[in-house]
Structures are given as structure tokens and as C-alpha cells.
Design a protein around this motif. Structure first.
Motif, PDB file in Angstrom:
ATOM      1  N   GLY A 102       4.187   4.319 -26.752  1.00  0.00           N
ATOM      2  CA  GLY A 102       5.396   2.789 -26.969  1.00  0.00           C
ATOM      3  C   GLY A 102       5.981   2.901 -24.783  1.00  0.00           C
ATOM      4  N   LEU A 103       6.155   1.984 -24.599  1.00  0.00           N
ATOM      5  CA  LEU A 103       6.104   0.952 -23.113  1.00  0.00           C
ATOM      6  C   LEU A 103       7.772   0.278 -23.443  1.00  0.00           C
ATOM      7  CD1 LEU A 103       5.715   0.021 -20.348  1.00  0.00           C
ATOM      8  CD2 LEU A 103       4.673  -1.730 -20.672  1.00  0.00           C
ATOM      9  N   GLU A 104       9.188   0.591 -22.572  1.00  0.00           N
ATOM     10  CA  GLU A 104      10.024  -0.057 -23.024  1.00  0.00           C
ATOM     11  C   GLU A 104      10.334  -0.513 -20.615  1.00  0.00           C
ATOM     12  OE1 GLU A 104      14.782   0.780 -22.669  1.00  0.00           O
ATOM     13  OE2 GLU A 104      13.895   2.614 -22.748  1.00  0.00           O
ATOM     14  N   ILE A 105       9.860  -1.982 -20.519  1.00  0.00           N
ATOM     15  CA  ILE A 105      10.494  -2.257 -19.336  1.00  0.00           C
ATOM     16  C   ILE A 105      11.794  -2.551 -19.296  1.00  0.00           C
ATOM     17  CG2 ILE A 105      10.395  -4.553 -17.954  1.00  0.00           C
ATOM     18  CD1 ILE A 105       7.401  -3.403 -18.999  1.00  0.00           C
ATOM     19  N   LEU A 106      12.277  -1.885 -18.064  1.00  0.00           N
ATOM     20  CA  LEU A 106      13.705  -1.803 -18.136  1.00  0.00           C
ATOM     21  C   LEU A 106      14.446  -2.442 -16.472  1.00  0.00           C
ATOM     22  CD1 LEU A 106      13.144   2.107 -17.371  1.00  0.00           C
ATOM     23  CD2 LEU A 106      14.611   1.196 -19.806  1.00  0.00           C
ATOM     24  N   VAL A 120       8.338  -4.007 -11.230  1.00  0.00           N
ATOM     25  CA  VAL A 120       8.638  -3.587 -12.626  1.00  0.00           C
ATOM     26  C   VAL A 120       9.154  -2.190 -12.670  1.00  0.00           C
ATOM     27  CG1 VAL A 120       7.652  -3.618 -14.755  1.00  0.00           C
ATOM     28  CG2 VAL A 120       7.332  -5.765 -13.304  1.00  0.00           C
ATOM     29  N   THR A 121      10.559  -1.966 -13.827  1.00  0.00           N
ATOM     30  CA  THR A 121      11.190  -0.567 -13.815  1.00  0.00           C
ATOM     31  C   THR A 121       9.861  -0.180 -14.921  1.00  0.00           C
ATOM     32  OG1 THR A 121      12.048  -0.391 -11.847  1.00  0.00           O
ATOM     33  CG2 THR A 121      12.502   1.564 -13.213  1.00  0.00           C
ATOM     34  N   PHE A 122       9.906   0.873 -15.655  1.00  0.00           N
ATOM     35  CA  PHE A 122       9.472   0.826 -17.328  1.00  0.00           C
ATOM     36  C   PHE A 122       9.688   2.513 -17.816  1.00  0.00           C
ATOM     37  CE2 PHE A 122       5.301   1.920 -14.450  1.00  0.00           C
ATOM     38  CZ  PHE A 122       5.114   2.657 -14.842  1.00  0.00           C
ATOM     39  N   ARG A 123       9.568   2.807 -18.903  1.00  0.00           N
ATOM     40  CA  ARG A 123       9.644   4.443 -19.013  1.00  0.00           C
ATOM     41  C   ARG A 123       8.093   3.551 -19.963  1.00  0.00           C
ATOM     42  NH1 ARG A 123      14.098   5.569 -20.074  1.00  0.00           N
ATOM     43  NH2 ARG A 123      14.896   6.627 -18.366  1.00  0.00           N
ATOM     44  N   ARG A 134       8.667   3.165 -11.029  1.00  0.00           N
ATOM     45  CA  ARG A 134       8.674   1.829 -10.393  1.00  0.00           C
ATOM     46  C   ARG A 134       7.865   1.668  -9.492  1.00  0.00           C
ATOM     47  NH1 ARG A 134      12.904   2.801  -7.326  1.00  0.00           N
ATOM     48  NH2 ARG A 134      14.489   1.855  -8.669  1.00  0.00           N
ATOM     49  N   SER A 135       6.992   0.094  -9.954  1.00  0.00           N
ATOM     50  CA  SER A 135       5.670   0.102  -9.950  1.00  0.00           C
ATOM     51  C   SER A 135       6.407  -1.393  -9.034  1.00  0.00           C
ATOM     52  CB  SER A 135       4.731  -0.638 -11.015  1.00  0.00           C
ATOM     53  OG  SER A 135       4.559   1.082 -11.870  1.00  0.00           O
ATOM     54  N   ARG A 136       4.927  -1.142  -8.076  1.00  0.00           N
ATOM     55  CA  ARG A 136       5.122  -3.044  -7.192  1.00  0.00           C
ATOM     56  C   ARG A 136       3.807  -2.580  -6.913  1.00  0.00           C
ATOM     57  NH1 ARG A 136       4.799  -1.769  -1.416  1.00  0.00           N
ATOM     58  NH2 ARG A 136       3.300  -0.363  -1.305  1.00  0.00           N
ATOM     59  N   PHE A 137       4.303  -4.505  -7.189  1.00  0.00           N
ATOM     60  CA  PHE A 137       2.605  -5.266  -6.996  1.00  0.00           C
ATOM     61  C   PHE A 137       2.580  -6.114  -5.854  1.00  0.00           C
ATOM     62  CE2 PHE A 137       4.022  -3.749 -11.551  1.00  0.00           C
ATOM     63  CZ  PHE A 137       2.826  -3.423 -11.832  1.00  0.00           C
ATOM     64  N   VAL A 147       0.091  -1.766  -6.904  1.00  0.00           N
ATOM     65  CA  VAL A 147       0.467  -1.515  -5.413  1.00  0.00           C
ATOM     66  C   VAL A 147      -0.134   0.180  -5.652  1.00  0.00           C
ATOM     67  CG1 VAL A 147       0.526  -1.215  -2.887  1.00  0.00           C
ATOM     68  CG2 VAL A 147       0.849  -3.769  -4.375  1.00  0.00           C
ATOM     69  N   ASP A 148       0.831   0.409  -6.121  1.00  0.00           N
ATOM     70  CA  ASP A 148       1.641   1.834  -6.315  1.00  0.00           C
ATOM     71  C   ASP A 148       2.797   1.762  -6.845  1.00  0.00           C
ATOM     72  OD1 ASP A 148       3.477   1.274  -4.276  1.00  0.00           O
ATOM     73  OD2 ASP A 148       2.955   2.251  -2.529  1.00  0.00           O
ATOM     74  N   GLY A 149       3.237   3.348  -7.140  1.00  0.00           N
ATOM     75  CA  GLY A 149       4.636   3.185  -8.183  1.00  0.00           C
ATOM     76  C   GLY A 149       4.974   4.522  -7.424  1.00  0.00           C
ATOM     77  N   GLU A 150       6.930   4.187  -7.680  1.00  0.00           N
ATOM     78  CA  GLU A 150       7.072   5.779  -7.128  1.00  0.00           C
ATOM     79  C   GLU A 150       8.117   5.696  -8.971  1.00  0.00           C
ATOM     80  OE1 GLU A 150      11.505   5.732  -5.437  1.00  0.00           O
ATOM     81  OE2 GLU A 150      10.770   3.794  -5.184  1.00  0.00           O
ATOM     82  N   PHE A 151       7.259   7.411  -8.367  1.00  0.00           N
ATOM     83  CA  PHE A 151       8.443   8.135  -9.930  1.00  0.00           C
ATOM     84  C   PHE A 151       9.489   8.300  -9.821  1.00  0.00           C
ATOM     85  CE2 PHE A 151       3.591   9.934 -10.028  1.00  0.00           C
ATOM     86  CZ  PHE A 151       3.413   9.143 -11.344  1.00  0.00           C
ATOM     87  N   LEU A 152      10.274   7.961 -11.048  1.00  0.00           N
ATOM     88  CA  LEU A 152      11.236   8.338 -11.156  1.00  0.00           C
ATOM     89  C   LEU A 152      12.056   9.465 -12.034  1.00  0.00           C
ATOM     90  CD1 LEU A 152      12.270   4.646 -11.439  1.00  0.00           C
ATOM     91  CD2 LEU A 152      12.271   6.353  -9.333  1.00  0.00           C
ATOM     92  N   ASP A 153      13.942   9.892 -12.014  1.00  0.00           N
ATOM     93  CA  ASP A 153      14.137  11.158 -12.833  1.00  0.00           C
ATOM     94  C   ASP A 153      13.229  12.658 -12.274  1.00  0.00           C
ATOM     95  OD1 ASP A 153      14.413   9.150 -16.087  1.00  0.00           O
ATOM     96  OD2 ASP A 153      15.251   9.227 -14.144  1.00  0.00           O
TER      97      ASP A 153
END
Length: 153
Positions: A102-106, A120-123, A134-137, A147-153
Motif C-alpha cells: 500500500g501507498l499513503e501520501i502524507l 512528496v512525503t509518503f509511506r 520525502r522524495s524530491r522531483f 531526483v532523490d529521497g530522504e528516509f524519515l523515521d
């Protein structure tokens, strides 16, 4: 979307994923089924149309959803096509044990038709856990790319 198992996303694809990614639309058997991104509609009418090529994702969020679906259906060609040239890996290797659930857009920031960048921040849930990112576009030649993403949590 990257993967917490990012080293696997940068190595040689399996023969199964390479064969599947060469089929237009990624996974033809899924076309009539629900779209993995979680929006209403069939895969063919939702993310499948982006994977097949005639349409481009109009927003950063739409690209995020379509990339999640591409991971689910193992569409390497689409993932590479929508990855920014300066950060794109040579290959995508899909973990055959990974089952996305599943995908949840936060949250989103910018990323509309009027912007050149967005986040876009998602789980993204998978059997046994979740990926919070949190992905950058950015737009390249008018098209949204990851472009890239930063892992959260």
C-alpha cells in the motif's frame, strides 16, 4: 521512490524483471485490476497509462504514485525513464521477496503544473514493514522526474 534496500535498486535486474519491463505497460495481466497506487480505477486507466508511454504524469504526486506502481509491477524501464539523469542508476534490481502492500501520501509541496520542483512525503508499506520517505522531483524537458529521497523515521 527509492527503496530502503537501495543497494538492490542499483544493481543488475533479474531476468524476470528485465523481461517484464520490456512489455509495454509493465504488467499486462494487471491492466484490468485495481491500480496499486491506491486511487480508484484500473491499473490501465491510472498508472498503467503512464507506464505504457502515451501520457506523462502531470504532477509530482502523480509521478510518485506511478513510480510506486512501477515498483509493484516491476517496470524497470519506466523507473529508469522517470529518474533524473544526474541520479539515475544503471539498473533496478527488484527484491523477489518484496511484496508492496500500500501507498499513503502524507504530504506534498509544490509539484503542480505551475512548478519546476516539488516534494512528496509518503509511506509505502510492504509485507513486514514500511518505507517513510520525502522524495524530491524536478521537471526535465517539461516532464516530472524523481531526483532523490530522504528516509524519515
Amino acid at each position: 521512490m527509492s527503496s530502503r534496500r537501495s543497494s538492490q535498486a542499483r544493481s543488475k535486474p533479474s531476468s524476470r524483471s528485465a523481461a517484464r519491463s520490456s512489455v509495454p505497460g509493465g504488467a499486462p495481466k494487471r491492466a484490468a485490476g485495481p491500480c496499486p497506487c491506491g486511487l480508484p480505477g484500473t491499473y490501465a486507466d491510472c498508472c498503467g497509462r503512464f507506464h505504457a508511454g502515451p501520457a506523462a504524469a502531470p504532477t509530482a504526486e502523480a509521478l510518485m504514485r506511478s513510480r510506486y506502481s512501477a515498483f509493484v509491477v516491476e517496470d524497470e524501464a519506466y523507473l529508469l525513464r522517470t529518474w533524473h539523469p544526474r541520479t539515475r542508476p544503471a539498473h533496478v534490481d527488484f527484491d523477489q521477496g518484496m511484496r508492496w502492500t500500500g501507498l499513503e501520501i502524507l504530504g506534498t509541496s509544490e509539484g503542480s503544473a505551475f512548478h519546476t520542483t516539488g516534494t512528496v512525503t509518503f509511506r509505502a508499506s510492504f509485507r513486514g514493514g514500511a518505507l517513510h520517505e520525502r522524495s524530491r522531483f524536478e521537471r526535465v524537458d517539461g516532464a516530472w522526474v524523481y531526483v532523490d529521497g530522504e528516509f524519515l523515521d
